[in-house]
Design a protein around this motif. Structure first.
Motif: not given
Length: 283
Positions: A30, A35, A82, A86, A118
């Motif tokens: 992020q 993202t 991730a 994110a 995420a």
């Protein structure tokens, strides 16, 4: 499941040509209000297009495999993570293709890691396993306690439109999903000529698939059950917050259309966004 590939002129009867070994590693983080794809490493013929942002903050990425298909001896590895908060969606521009083998095996491993709060969506287009192909595929998903995931695997065995069934060949499919370091789901499935024809297997259906969503609730389960209604060759269950939906069909595009509708029912709460179809699917 496997990445989808660009159009190719490779014939469908490749017999153990020179093998490719390829690996792709992606990292999402992020950054401000969206993202970003902060890590992109590749070895061999496996890469991605530049990210797209049709949903503002969610990063859409398209996997590319320039050779256009996978043959015996090829080994593909895809790693994606991730980081906290994110949000990413990974898909492919076209159907993946695993070509006929002279006896060797093609291998693909996908390893996905989702950190706290995420979300990661793994939504490749269908994978075509040609008659005589030998595929070994593994999917490993490692979720943090509050990680979120939606993913599917759609397989087309043979090419019914060309009069081709699946009289020989095999596809070994392995899923391993863990949450907070604890095994949540483990599956090993082998599809071969016997399974393709048998009542206990695909019973002649050329397309089969599985969709997973986490975290899901009993309300999601009821919504998907209502969507299925009395339609045959569809099923759904809920195990410790993991929604598992399975389907058979005579055509992969029909099966994918069904999964898109299931995705539409669960995405709002799992990812926090309504469905936004990747633009590449319409081309």
């Amino acid at each position: 499941m496997p990445p989808n590939f660009a159009a190719s002129s490779i014939p469908d009867t490749i017999m153990d040509a020179t093998a490719w070994e390829a690996e792709l590693t992606l990292g999402f983080s992020q950054r401000g209000d969206k993202t970003a794809l902060v890590k992109r490493q590749h070895r061999g013929p496996l890469t991605v297009q530049r990210p797209f942002y049709p949903e503002a903050e969610i990063c859409h990425v398209y996997l590319l495999h320039p050779p256009g298909g996978v043959v015996a001896g090829d080994r593909l590895t895809i790693n994606a993570s991730a980081e906290a908060a994110a949000q990413a969606l990974i898909t492919t521009p076209a159907a993946g293709k695993f070509y006929r083998s002279g006896g060797g095996e093609a291998q693909q491993a996908v390893n996905l890691k989702v950190a706290e709060h995420a979300s990661l969506e793994w939504l490749p287009q269908e994978t075509i396993v040609y008659q005589g192909a030998r595929l070994d595929s593994s999917m490993t998903i490692d979720l943090a306690e509050h990680g979120r995931f939606i993913g599917w695997e759609i397989l087309a065995l043979g090419r019914p439109a060309a009069g081709e069934g699946f009289d020989n060949g095999s596809a070994n499919l392995n899923w391993r999903i863990s949450r907070a370091g604890r095994l949540l789901y483990l599956e090993r499935l082998r599809l071969d000529a016997a399974a393709f024809q048998a009542r206990w297997g695909l019973f002649g259906h050329s397309a089969c698939g599985t969709l997973f969503a986490y975290p899901a609730t009993a309300l999601h389960l009821a919504a998907v059950q209502a969507l299925i209604g009395e339609e045959p060759n569809r099923g759904v269950t809920l195990i410790e917050g993991l929604l598992i939906c399975r389907a058979l069909d005579r055509r992969a595009d029909l099966l994918k259309g069904f999964f898109e509708r299931v995705w539409g029912l669960v995405r709002g709460e799992v990812v926090g966004k309504e469905v936004c179809l990747p633009r590449i699917w319409a081309t």
